[in-house]
Design a protein around this motif. Structure first.
Motif, PDB file in Angstrom:
ATOM      1  N   ASP C  93       0.719  -0.931   0.089  1.00 44.27           N
ATOM      2  CA  ASP C  93       0.223   0.021  -0.273  1.00 44.27           C
ATOM      3  C   ASP C  93       1.188   1.091   0.260  1.00 44.27           C
ATOM      4  O   ASP C  93       0.586   2.324  -0.395  1.00 44.27           O
ATOM      5  CB  ASP C  93      -0.815  -0.091   0.981  1.00 44.27           C
ATOM      6  N   ASN C 120      -2.640  -4.708   0.375  1.00 44.47           N
ATOM      7  CA  ASN C 120      -3.212  -3.299   0.922  1.00 44.47           C
ATOM      8  C   ASN C 120      -3.769  -4.558   2.910  1.00 44.47           C
ATOM      9  O   ASN C 120      -4.394  -5.381   3.203  1.00 44.47           O
ATOM     10  CB  ASN C 120      -4.798  -3.018   1.108  1.00 44.47           C
ATOM     11  N   CYS C 122      -2.996  -1.771   5.483  1.00 47.05           N
ATOM     12  CA  CYS C 122      -3.175  -0.855   6.503  1.00 47.05           C
ATOM     13  C   CYS C 122      -2.324  -0.152   7.472  1.00 47.05           C
ATOM     14  O   CYS C 122      -2.253   0.262   8.012  1.00 47.05           O
ATOM     15  CB  CYS C 122      -4.520  -0.883   7.044  1.00 47.05           C
ATOM     16  N   THR C 134      -3.230   3.587   3.355  1.00 47.71           N
ATOM     17  CA  THR C 134      -4.629   2.760   3.524  1.00 47.71           C
ATOM     18  C   THR C 134      -5.170   2.486   5.067  1.00 47.71           C
ATOM     19  O   THR C 134      -5.972   1.986   5.034  1.00 47.71           O
ATOM     20  CB  THR C 134      -4.589   2.060   3.048  1.00 47.71           C
ATOM     21  N   THR C 135      -3.942   3.175   6.004  1.00 45.69           N
ATOM     22  CA  THR C 135      -4.238   3.063   7.596  1.00 45.69           C
ATOM     23  C   THR C 135      -5.585   3.618   7.670  1.00 45.69           C
ATOM     24  O   THR C 135      -5.856   4.778   7.410  1.00 45.69           O
ATOM     25  CB  THR C 135      -3.044   3.957   8.398  1.00 45.69           C
ATOM     26  N   MET C 136      -6.788   2.843   8.331  1.00 43.49           N
ATOM     27  CA  MET C 136      -7.494   3.119   8.955  1.00 43.49           C
ATOM     28  C   MET C 136      -7.916   4.270   9.522  1.00 43.49           C
ATOM     29  O   MET C 136      -7.319   4.129  10.943  1.00 43.49           O
ATOM     30  CB  MET C 136      -8.674   1.962   9.426  1.00 43.49           C
ATOM     31  N   ARG C 148      -5.278   7.362  13.471  1.00 42.33           N
ATOM     32  CA  ARG C 148      -5.680   8.506  12.793  1.00 42.33           C
ATOM     33  C   ARG C 148      -6.643   9.238  12.834  1.00 42.33           C
ATOM     34  O   ARG C 148      -7.427   8.733  12.919  1.00 42.33           O
ATOM     35  CB  ARG C 148      -5.497   7.333  11.259  1.00 42.33           C
ATOM     36  N   ARG C 150      -8.942  12.439  11.414  1.00 41.65           N
ATOM     37  CA  ARG C 150      -9.092  12.167   9.375  1.00 41.65           C
ATOM     38  C   ARG C 150      -8.532  14.135   9.414  1.00 41.65           C
ATOM     39  O   ARG C 150      -7.894  14.646   8.683  1.00 41.65           O
ATOM     40  CB  ARG C 150     -10.330  12.273   9.543  1.00 41.65           C
ATOM     41  N   SER C 155      -7.925  11.667   5.196  1.00 39.12           N
ATOM     42  CA  SER C 155      -8.478   9.933   5.403  1.00 39.12           C
ATOM     43  C   SER C 155      -7.906   9.264   4.455  1.00 39.12           C
ATOM     44  O   SER C 155      -7.064   9.379   3.100  1.00 39.12           O
ATOM     45  CB  SER C 155      -9.682  10.110   4.640  1.00 39.12           C
ATOM     46  N   PRO C 156      -8.413   7.308   4.451  1.00 33.28           N
ATOM     47  CA  PRO C 156      -7.460   6.763   3.583  1.00 33.28           C
ATOM     48  C   PRO C 156      -7.582   6.592   2.445  1.00 33.28           C
ATOM     49  O   PRO C 156      -9.010   7.009   1.687  1.00 33.28           O
ATOM     50  CB  PRO C 156      -8.015   5.715   4.000  1.00 33.28           C
TER      51      PRO C 156
END
Lengths: 178, 353, 258
Positions: C93, C120, C122, C134-136, C148, C150, C155-156
């Motif tokens: 990713d 992927n 994350c 792609t980390t949530m 994370r 936002r 955002s991912p």
């Protein structure tokens, strides 16, 4: 013998084309030649100029700073480059666009109302070719017939309609009497 | 002799590449070299080749990586800021021992700089294209004919020594037109690319193209071996021109477009009785160290002329072992000096001899 | 009778992956597909920078190791000069959706006829658990230690959704390898992505939701469960695009003439 030529004017006046016609003729005459244009944003509707050097020996710097022959087709180029013409050199300018003459007594000055002549003859946009014709007459740089032949040969088939016009323009320039 | 063609330097590079069997071009537009892309876009479909405009110089050099890794002769071109973007890829190409030709039609820097001719990327080209212990071949043409000639030679050198070769030109050489003869001489023997990644077809063991060597001993060996190859290149492949050096008290050292300005100045100085000559390195890497060094016993003074702030001066001092004084004259930022300015420098040095 | 064997397209060397990591499963699926479609002899694989950097050691076809994020550009160079080769990239990713975003988007825009296997999980694995594109939201990593946010870290990126808007993308499917049925679906998707290349359909990408127990701080079982409970709801599985770039209307109007 080396001839340093500087052609200058507005973009769209056919400055680079005129320079190329000289360069091509020189190459086919077995002479050394270099053609260096101005480039970049200044070309977009602004000033255009090119250095052409014709010589029978190896050409050093391709940039013409002090021309033996200056062709000025607008006032800003006339004012910028006229003082740089070598003593004993020649200045050719479009007298229908440049409403002044040179005060220098150490150079030969030739005015020709090329733009007016072109528009009167229905040859709008071909003042550059008229100037080339005049140039051949006053410098003897190349034979008229040979130059004409080369110029015509360089016109692509798709633009064959331009051949007669080019011939006419070159002839008008060559036959122009001051 | 074949008929000469009146061409821009940029176009001459493109045509010479095609004539050298390069049918794959990857690039990104940037002044003053865009004519190379345009010429390729027009010509390649007619000769069964490919011209692909990438989304960035970064991507273009990595497309080169793929094309070179699969065994294709390929070319990319750019100008100074774009070459900086390619530097990552160049380092990988070196690390993977991949041949290709990279053209840098230099403009003024740093940063976005300007678009007029410069030689400000001498350090970058000869000493630091990218990270790591590495070199690439660097060829500096001084005429449109040489733009074609050296491009052709660069492809052969790159293939023979499995490394990138750079044509280091400048905006003036790229934009100017001169007659070119495309009879570019005999080609050298090129080893078969048995290392290429283009499918095993089940007939050989797989090939791996890779620059990752995690074990320090293994990486050291690989770098040292590459430097042995560099030594061989330095021995065999230097190119240079000596012009009126035999009796010269002052030797100008200049390459590319600047060397031509110097030649005009030399003619003027000789007419005044000053004994001055020119040493022109054609390969900037490998540098013609021995050949320039040999002049240090005869000449009294060296004058380096460049379109930068003196990037080649150290190389001249090293080559001449500082036996004689080395002066510098240059203009930078896209300004081209007149032959008269160089002449003034020559006269100043001559007066002090 | 041999009922279970190593695919011929997989090299006879041990993987270096952590226990519970699903890279090994995806490698095997790719190799099985290369065997079944008889493509190994024509294949050129492009390895990324990331945990799967050593992928060049694991496949029996020709392999090129690309710079970080540049695999799609390298693949373009191979495929455009050797159209008969079967070219695939294998990317994580960070490689595909952060540093290589431009290369990824434009390989899709050009409709390059290659296959992308996109892992992927994350997180950045090789460098030790940093935040990935792609980390949530809310996910804790070493560079998003408070989760994370936002408002701070943005955002991912949902890669399949994004790429499916591009005309040149023929096929985009998201699969997971957390259960046996999902692994079977993943293999079918990978097979289709290679078959599409054989059929010259354009770019095919299979996004594989994968695990990283080491950097997620979970056991392998917990990691598989987290794919189900957290990842799949945020990254829904399924086919996002299934088309053929050959159906696109070319707009080139001029014939190439000498």
């Amino acid at each position: 013998m080396t001839t340093n030529i500087l052609l200058a004017g507005f973009g769209g006046q056919g400055i680079l084309f005129a320079g190329k016609a000289i360069a091509k003729m020189a190459m086919d005459s077995e002479l050394q030649v270099s053609w260096l244009p101005s480039y970049g944003p200044e070309m977009r509707g602004g000033a255009a100029n090119c250095s052409v050097i014709v010589s029978d020996e190896e050409i050093g710097s391709p940039l013409v700073v002090t021309p033996d022959l200056l062709i000025a087709l607008n006032l800003p180029s006339f004012e910028k480059f006229e003082p740089n013409v070598k003593a004993g050199g020649k200045l050719v300018y479009d007298s229908s666009l440049i409403d002044k003459t040179s005060s220098r007594s150490d150079i030969e000055v030739y005015g020709i109302p090329a733009t007016a002549m072109a528009s009167d003859a229905g040859l709008t946009g071909m003042a550059n070719v008229i100037v080339l014709g005049y140039l051949l007459k006053i410098t003897g740089l190349f034979e008229y017939d040979a130059f004409l032949e080369h110029m015509v040969a360089g016109i692509p088939a798709a633009k064959a309609a331009l051949i007669e016009k080019n011939k006419k323009a070159l002839e008008m320039g060559y036959n122009y009497a001051k | 002799m074949a008929k000469k063609v009146l061409m821009k330097g940029n176009e001459a590079i493109a045509e010479a590449a095609i004539k050298s069997g390069c049918l794959h071009f990857f690039g990104y537009p940037i002044t003053p070299q865009t004519e190379i892309s345009e010429y390729m876009a027009k010509r390649m479909p007619k000769v069964g080749g490919l011209c692909l405009q990438a989304e960035s110089e970064v991507s273009a050099i990595n497309m080169i990586m793929g094309a070179a890794a699969s065994g294709s002769r390929c070319l990319t071109s750019s100008s100074s800021p774009g070459i900086s973007l390619k530097s990552e890829g160049i380092s990988y190409l070196v690390g993977c021992d991949l041949p290709c030709v990279i053209v840098n039609v230099q403009r003024g820097g740093p940063g976005l700089g300007g678009i007029q001719p410069s030689q400000q990327d001498y350090y970058q080209a000869t000493k630091a294209n990218g990270h790591g212990d590495e070199h690439i071949l660097v060829l500096a043409p001084s005429s449109v004919q040489e733009m074609a000639q050296l491009t052709s030679e660069a492809f052969d050198l790159a293939d023979i020594y499995r490394m990138p070769a750079m044509i280091l030109a400048d905006g003036a050489l790229g934009q100017m037109m001169e007659p070119v003869d495309f009879e570019l001489g005999t080609k050298r023997e090129i080893p078969e690319k048995t290392w290429a990644c283009n499918g095993t077809e089940g007939k050989r063991k797989k090939n791996i193209i890779n620059s990752l060597l995690i074990d320090p001993d293994e990486l050291e060996t690989s770098v040292v071996n590459r430097f042995k190859r560099y030594d061989e290149i330095a021995e065999k492949e230097v190119k240079y021109e000596e012009y009126k050096c035999d009796d010269a008290d002052i030797v100008i050292v200049a390459y590319g477009i600047t060397s031509r300005i110097c030649k005009t100045a030399i003619a003027a100085a000789r007419a005044k009785g000053i004994k001055v000559g020119l040493f022109r390195p054609i390969t900037l890497w490998p540098y013609p160290k021995k050949q320039l060094g040999a002049l240090a016993d005869k000449a009294k003074h060296f004058l380096v002329c460049e379109l930068n702030m003196g990037q080649m001066v150290d190389d001249v001092k090293v080559a001449t072992e500082c036996k004689k004084p080395v002066s510098f004259f240059g203009r930078t930022g896209g300004v081209i000096p007149s032959p008269d300015e160089v002449l003034a420098q020559i006269e100043k040095l001559a007066a002090a001899l | 009778m041999v009922v279970f064997d190593k695919p011929k397209s997989l090299s006879p060397v041990p993987f270096h992956y952590c226990p519970g990591c699903t890279h090994g499963i995806v490698h095997r699926l790719v190799a099985e597909v290369l065997d079944e479609l008889d493509l190994c002899g024509k294949a050129v694989g492009i390895a990324p920078v990331g945990c799967s950097v050593f992928a060049y050691n694991y496949f029996e076809c020709d392999m090129i190791e690309a710079a970080h994020g540049r695999a799609p550009a390298v693949a373009t160079g191979v495929k455009r000069t050797h159209p008969d080769n079967i070219v695939f990239t294998y990317q994580g990713d960070g490689d595909l959706a952060a540093i290589g975003t431009a290369e990824t988007v434009h390989v899709g825009a050009r409709g390059e006829n290659i296959t992308i296997i996109f892992i992927n999980n994350c997180i950045y694995g090789m460098t030790g658990g940093q935040m990935a594109p792609t980390t949530m939201p809310g996910q804790v990593t070493t560079t998003s230690p408070y989760g994370r946010d936002r408002r701070i870290q943005g955002s991912p990126i949902r890669v399949c959704e994004m790429l499916s808007t591009l005309d040149g993308v023929a096929y985009a499917e998201r699969v997971a390898v957390n259960t046996v049925p999902n692994i079977k679906k993943a293999k079918a998707a990978i097979k289709k992505a290679f078959q599409n290349q054989v059929d010259k359909k354009g770019l095919s990408i299979v996004e594989v939701l994968s695990t990283c127990p080491t950097n997620w701080g979970m056991t392998p079982e917990q990691a598989l469960e987290w794919v189900k409970t957290d990842m799949i709801p945020f990254y829904p599985l399924g086919v996002y695009k299934d088309a053929d770039v050959k159906d696109l209307n070319p707009t080139s109007t001029k014939e190439v003439t000498e």
